[in-house]
Design a protein around this motif. Structure first.
Motif, PDB file in Angstrom:
ATOM      1  N   ALA A   1       0.826  -1.204   0.000  1.00  0.00           N
ATOM      2  CA  ALA A   1       0.000   0.000   0.000  1.00  0.00           C
ATOM      3  C   ALA A   1       0.863   1.257   0.000  1.00  0.00           C
ATOM      4  O   ALA A   1       0.567   2.220  -0.718  1.00  0.00           O
TER       5      ALA A   1
ATOM      6  N   PRO B   1      -1.934   2.218 -12.818  1.00  0.00           N
ATOM      7  CA  PRO B   1      -1.928   0.750 -12.806  1.00  0.00           C
ATOM      8  C   PRO B   1      -1.676   0.159 -14.198  1.00  0.00           C
ATOM      9  O   PRO B   1      -1.979   0.766 -15.213  1.00  0.00           O
TER      10      PRO B   1
ATOM     11  N   CYS C   1      -2.300 -12.622 -13.165  1.00  0.00           N
ATOM     12  CA  CYS C   1      -3.260 -12.894 -12.100  1.00  0.00           C
ATOM     13  C   CYS C   1      -3.849 -14.296 -12.264  1.00  0.00           C
ATOM     14  O   CYS C   1      -3.980 -15.041 -11.287  1.00  0.00           O
TER      15      CYS C   1
ATOM     16  N   GLY D   1       0.869  -7.114  -7.050  1.00  0.00           N
ATOM     17  CA  GLY D   1       0.661  -5.704  -6.727  1.00  0.00           C
ATOM     18  C   GLY D   1       1.795  -4.830  -7.213  1.00  0.00           C
ATOM     19  O   GLY D   1       1.569  -3.730  -7.732  1.00  0.00           O
TER      20      GLY D   1
ATOM     21  N   SER E   1      -1.183  -1.981  -8.366  1.00  0.00           N
ATOM     22  CA  SER E   1      -2.563  -1.906  -7.910  1.00  0.00           C
ATOM     23  C   SER E   1      -2.768  -2.804  -6.701  1.00  0.00           C
ATOM     24  O   SER E   1      -2.451  -3.985  -6.748  1.00  0.00           O
ATOM     25  N   PHE E   2      -3.345  -2.242  -5.667  1.00  0.00           N
ATOM     26  CA  PHE E   2      -3.659  -3.035  -4.486  1.00  0.00           C
ATOM     27  C   PHE E   2      -4.903  -3.884  -4.731  1.00  0.00           C
ATOM     28  O   PHE E   2      -5.063  -4.941  -4.120  1.00  0.00           O
ATOM     29  N   ASP E   3      -5.779  -3.434  -5.632  1.00  0.00           N
ATOM     30  CA  ASP E   3      -7.005  -4.179  -5.931  1.00  0.00           C
ATOM     31  C   ASP E   3      -6.709  -5.574  -6.463  1.00  0.00           C
ATOM     32  O   ASP E   3      -7.446  -6.517  -6.187  1.00  0.00           O
ATOM     33  N   GLU E   4      -5.661  -5.716  -7.239  1.00  0.00           N
ATOM     34  CA  GLU E   4      -5.281  -7.028  -7.776  1.00  0.00           C
ATOM     35  C   GLU E   4      -4.697  -7.916  -6.684  1.00  0.00           C
ATOM     36  O   GLU E   4      -4.901  -9.127  -6.678  1.00  0.00           O
TER      37      GLU E   4
ATOM     38  N   GLY F   1      -5.038  -7.564  -3.206  1.00  0.00           N
ATOM     39  CA  GLY F   1      -5.834  -7.711  -1.985  1.00  0.00           C
ATOM     40  C   GLY F   1      -6.415  -9.098  -1.752  1.00  0.00           C
ATOM     41  O   GLY F   1      -6.279  -9.661  -0.659  1.00  0.00           O
ATOM     42  N   PRO F   2      -7.065  -9.686  -2.756  1.00  0.00           N
ATOM     43  CA  PRO F   2      -7.632 -11.031  -2.536  1.00  0.00           C
ATOM     44  C   PRO F   2      -6.586 -12.080  -2.165  1.00  0.00           C
ATOM     45  O   PRO F   2      -6.878 -13.000  -1.393  1.00  0.00           O
TER      46      PRO F   2
END
Length: 141
Positions: A33, A42, A49, A109, A114-117, A119-120
């Protein structure tokens, strides 16, 4: 100070290692982060992924298979003469595979900015570690 070394039980060692690995997953997320906040736009890492998702599925299967080696007294399948070092080794191996999931997220990341990628992957790694908390019954003989 008499030079005596206090020896911890394998179960105590397992709890310390497990907690350290769980905290490390959170630290990976924090580091990502902070670094993402300083980066540019991004980048699309959809293919990477998908590759990491397949690797995560493989990790989960291997973890499940390895966990079958643990003595399960609660299910009536306790094995005589539990070998505490072998149980600890099984736990640590499973935790390392769980931690690898977080590392996949960290790499994703970084690459995708990107943290969205990522995070999961952190969530799955933390969930795997929480599911695998050390149990005293596994170390009892």
């Amino acid at each position: 100070m008499d030079g005596a070394v206090e020896v911890t039980s394998p179960f105590q060692t397992a709890r310390i290692l497990w907690l350290a690995m769980l905290v490390a997953v959170g630290l990976y997320a924090v580091v990502l982060a902070v670094l993402i906040a300083q980066s540019g736009t991004p980048i699309d890492v959809t293919a990477m992924c998908r590759i990491f998702m397949v690797l995560v599925l493989g990790d989960v299967v291997v973890i499940y298979v390895l966990r079958q080696r643990l003595p399960l007294a609660a299910l009536g399948t306790a094995r005589p003469g539990v070998d505490a070092p072998a149980v600890l080794t099984t736990y640590v191996t499973c935790w390392a595979l769980s931690e690898a999931v977080a590392l996949f997220g960290l790499v994703l990341g970084f690459l995708g900015r990107s943290f969205d990628e990522a995070g999961p992957f952190f969530i799955v790694a933390a969930a795997l570690l929480l599911w695998q908390r050390p149990r005293a019954a596994h170390f009892a003989s």
